[in-house]
Design a protein around this motif. Structure first.
Motif, PDB file in Angstrom:
ATOM      1  N   ASP A   1      35.656  18.611  29.306  1.00 23.23           N
ATOM      2  CA  ASP A   1      36.931  19.324  29.332  1.00 23.23           C
ATOM      3  C   ASP A   1      37.780  18.749  30.463  1.00 23.23           C
ATOM      4  O   ASP A   1      37.581  19.070  31.635  1.00 23.23           O
ATOM      5  N   GLY A   2      38.708  17.888  30.095  1.00 23.72           N
ATOM      6  CA  GLY A   2      39.539  17.194  31.082  1.00 23.72           C
ATOM      7  C   GLY A   2      40.416  18.120  31.903  1.00 23.72           C
ATOM      8  O   GLY A   2      40.667  17.865  33.079  1.00 23.72           O
ATOM      9  N   VAL A   3      40.889  19.202  31.312  1.00 21.52           N
ATOM     10  CA  VAL A   3      41.733  20.154  32.045  1.00 21.52           C
ATOM     11  C   VAL A   3      40.918  20.813  33.150  1.00 21.52           C
ATOM     12  O   VAL A   3      41.344  20.859  34.304  1.00 21.52           O
ATOM     13  N   GLN A   4      39.723  21.286  32.824  1.00 20.38           N
ATOM     14  CA  GLN A   4      38.877  21.916  33.835  1.00 20.38           C
ATOM     15  C   GLN A   4      38.500  20.920  34.929  1.00 20.38           C
ATOM     16  O   GLN A   4      38.569  21.240  36.112  1.00 20.38           O
ATOM     17  N   LEU A   5      38.117  19.702  34.543  1.00 14.45           N
ATOM     18  CA  LEU A   5      37.738  18.704  35.541  1.00 14.45           C
ATOM     19  C   LEU A   5      38.922  18.334  36.431  1.00 14.45           C
ATOM     20  O   LEU A   5      38.774  18.186  37.641  1.00 14.45           O
ATOM     21  N   GLY A   6      40.097  18.194  35.834  1.00 19.03           N
ATOM     22  CA  GLY A   6      41.292  17.885  36.623  1.00 19.03           C
ATOM     23  C   GLY A   6      41.617  18.982  37.619  1.00 19.03           C
ATOM     24  O   GLY A   6      41.945  18.715  38.778  1.00 19.03           O
TER      25      GLY A   6
ATOM     26  N   ALA B   1      41.605  18.644  41.722  1.00 15.13           N
ATOM     27  CA  ALA B   1      42.775  19.034  42.521  1.00 15.13           C
ATOM     28  C   ALA B   1      42.377  20.033  43.611  1.00 15.13           C
ATOM     29  O   ALA B   1      42.799  19.901  44.769  1.00 15.13           O
ATOM     30  N   LYS B   2      41.557  21.012  43.270  1.00 15.45           N
ATOM     31  CA  LYS B   2      41.109  21.997  44.258  1.00 15.45           C
ATOM     32  C   LYS B   2      40.264  21.347  45.345  1.00 15.45           C
ATOM     33  O   LYS B   2      40.390  21.668  46.533  1.00 15.45           O
ATOM     34  N   LEU B   3      39.397  20.424  44.949  1.00 16.80           N
ATOM     35  CA  LEU B   3      38.567  19.726  45.935  1.00 16.80           C
ATOM     36  C   LEU B   3      39.426  18.874  46.862  1.00 16.80           C
ATOM     37  O   LEU B   3      39.187  18.822  48.079  1.00 16.80           O
TER      38      LEU B   3
ATOM     39  N   ALA C   1      39.801  19.258  50.867  1.00 17.08           N
ATOM     40  CA  ALA C   1      39.529  18.140  51.774  1.00 17.08           C
ATOM     41  C   ALA C   1      40.733  17.865  52.674  1.00 17.08           C
ATOM     42  O   ALA C   1      40.573  17.611  53.877  1.00 17.08           O
ATOM     43  N   LEU C   2      41.937  17.929  52.114  1.00 16.15           N
ATOM     44  CA  LEU C   2      43.143  17.685  52.912  1.00 16.15           C
ATOM     45  C   LEU C   2      43.349  18.774  53.959  1.00 16.15           C
ATOM     46  O   LEU C   2      43.925  18.530  55.014  1.00 16.15           O
TER      47      LEU C   2
ATOM     48  N   GLY D   1      35.693  26.687  45.861  1.00 14.34           N
ATOM     49  CA  GLY D   1      35.332  27.645  44.826  1.00 14.34           C
ATOM     50  C   GLY D   1      35.023  27.032  43.477  1.00 14.34           C
ATOM     51  O   GLY D   1      34.943  27.739  42.486  1.00 14.34           O
ATOM     52  N   VAL D   2      34.860  25.720  43.423  1.00 15.51           N
ATOM     53  CA  VAL D   2      34.567  25.072  42.149  1.00 15.51           C
ATOM     54  C   VAL D   2      33.159  24.474  42.103  1.00 15.51           C
ATOM     55  O   VAL D   2      32.690  24.101  41.032  1.00 15.51           O
ATOM     56  N   ILE D   3      32.502  24.367  43.257  1.00 13.54           N
ATOM     57  CA  ILE D   3      31.126  23.868  43.291  1.00 13.54           C
ATOM     58  C   ILE D   3      30.256  24.912  42.589  1.00 13.54           C
ATOM     59  O   ILE D   3      30.218  26.065  42.980  1.00 13.54           O
ATOM     60  N   ASN D   4      29.589  24.487  41.517  1.00 10.86           N
ATOM     61  CA  ASN D   4      28.800  25.452  40.753  1.00 10.86           C
ATOM     62  C   ASN D   4      27.356  25.019  40.543  1.00 10.86           C
ATOM     63  O   ASN D   4      26.675  25.505  39.650  1.00 10.86           O
ATOM     64  N   GLY D   5      26.900  24.086  41.356  1.00 13.60           N
ATOM     65  CA  GLY D   5      25.513  23.671  41.249  1.00 13.60           C
ATOM     66  C   GLY D   5      25.210  22.507  42.156  1.00 13.60           C
ATOM     67  O   GLY D   5      26.057  22.077  42.952  1.00 13.60           O
ATOM     68  N   THR D   6      23.993  22.028  42.061  1.00 13.24           N
ATOM     69  CA  THR D   6      23.571  20.845  42.806  1.00 13.24           C
ATOM     70  C   THR D   6      22.710  19.986  41.888  1.00 13.24           C
ATOM     71  O   THR D   6      22.203  20.452  40.878  1.00 13.24           O
ATOM     72  N   PHE D   7      22.571  18.716  42.246  1.00 15.71           N
ATOM     73  CA  PHE D   7      21.626  17.859  41.546  1.00 15.71           C
ATOM     74  C   PHE D   7      20.981  16.946  42.571  1.00 15.71           C
ATOM     75  O   PHE D   7      21.540  16.687  43.639  1.00 15.71           O
ATOM     76  N   ASP D   8      19.791  16.499  42.272  1.00 14.31           N
ATOM     77  CA  ASP D   8      19.046  15.626  43.163  1.00 14.31           C
ATOM     78  C   ASP D   8      19.331  14.188  42.753  1.00 14.31           C
ATOM     79  O   ASP D   8      18.954  13.758  41.666  1.00 14.31           O
TER      80      ASP D   8
END
Length: 170
Positions: A86-91, A95-97, A101-102, A111-118
């Motif tokens: 879903d490009g809209v959600q990823l975009g 933008a939020k990230l 960062a800025l 508020g968009v981090i929803n998991g982790t991976f190794d």
């Protein structure tokens, strides 16, 4: 019943095609369906099926990326479905990230981090945004592909998809 299983390093269509050819030979072309993990592997699988006039008879299930060739196979009835991020959600997430960062804040504050991976390097896991995946079927190509400007109806309807109901509809 699983009659064959193969890995496809790098999602290489040529490797997938060779594996599918070997599977068809081993089973006397008696295969009902194939589960593909990526649209590139689906390209190779489809080529092997087509060479034996089995495209559309042996269904390709899965795939990922929503590539143009996969969308065309879906419209033609040779592939059950594919998935597209879903490009809209990823975009929105990117933008939020970036805003976070800025502002020199922690990424978790976005508020968009929803998991982790190794990833094999970080023992606790890498903070991740798992994006929504949209199922692309012949019934929703207009809404999921054309309306989101991924491919036009004209692009989607070329090649093997030209005779599909989607392409014939105005």
């Amino acid at each position: 019943k699983i009659v064959c299983q193969a890995d496809t390093p790098g999602w290489d269509p040529a490797v997938a095609q060779q594996a599918m050819e070997q599977c068809l030979t081993k089973n006397g072309d008696k295969v009902d369906a194939v589960l593909a993990m990526n649209d590139s592997t689906s390209d190779g699988i489809w080529a092997a099926l087509k060479a034996q006039n089995l495209n559309g008879k042996v269904k390709i299930i899965g795939g990922h990326d929503g590539s143009l060739t996969a969308v065309q196979r879906v419209l033609a009835g040779d592939q059950v479905a594919t998935f597209h991020p879903d490009g809209v959600q990823l975009g929105d997430s990117v933008a939020k990230l970036l805003q976070t960062a800025l502002a020199d804040k922690d990424a978790a504050d976005a508020g968009v981090i929803n998991g982790t991976f190794d990833n094999g390097y970080v023992k606790k896991g890498v903070p991740t945004v798992f994006g929504k995946e949209n199922l692309i079927s012949a019934d929703n190509v207009q809404q999921e592909i054309v309306d989101h400007k991924i491919f036009t109806k004209e692009e989607s309807g070329k090649g093997i998809a030209a005779g599909s109901d989607f392409c014939k509809a105005r």
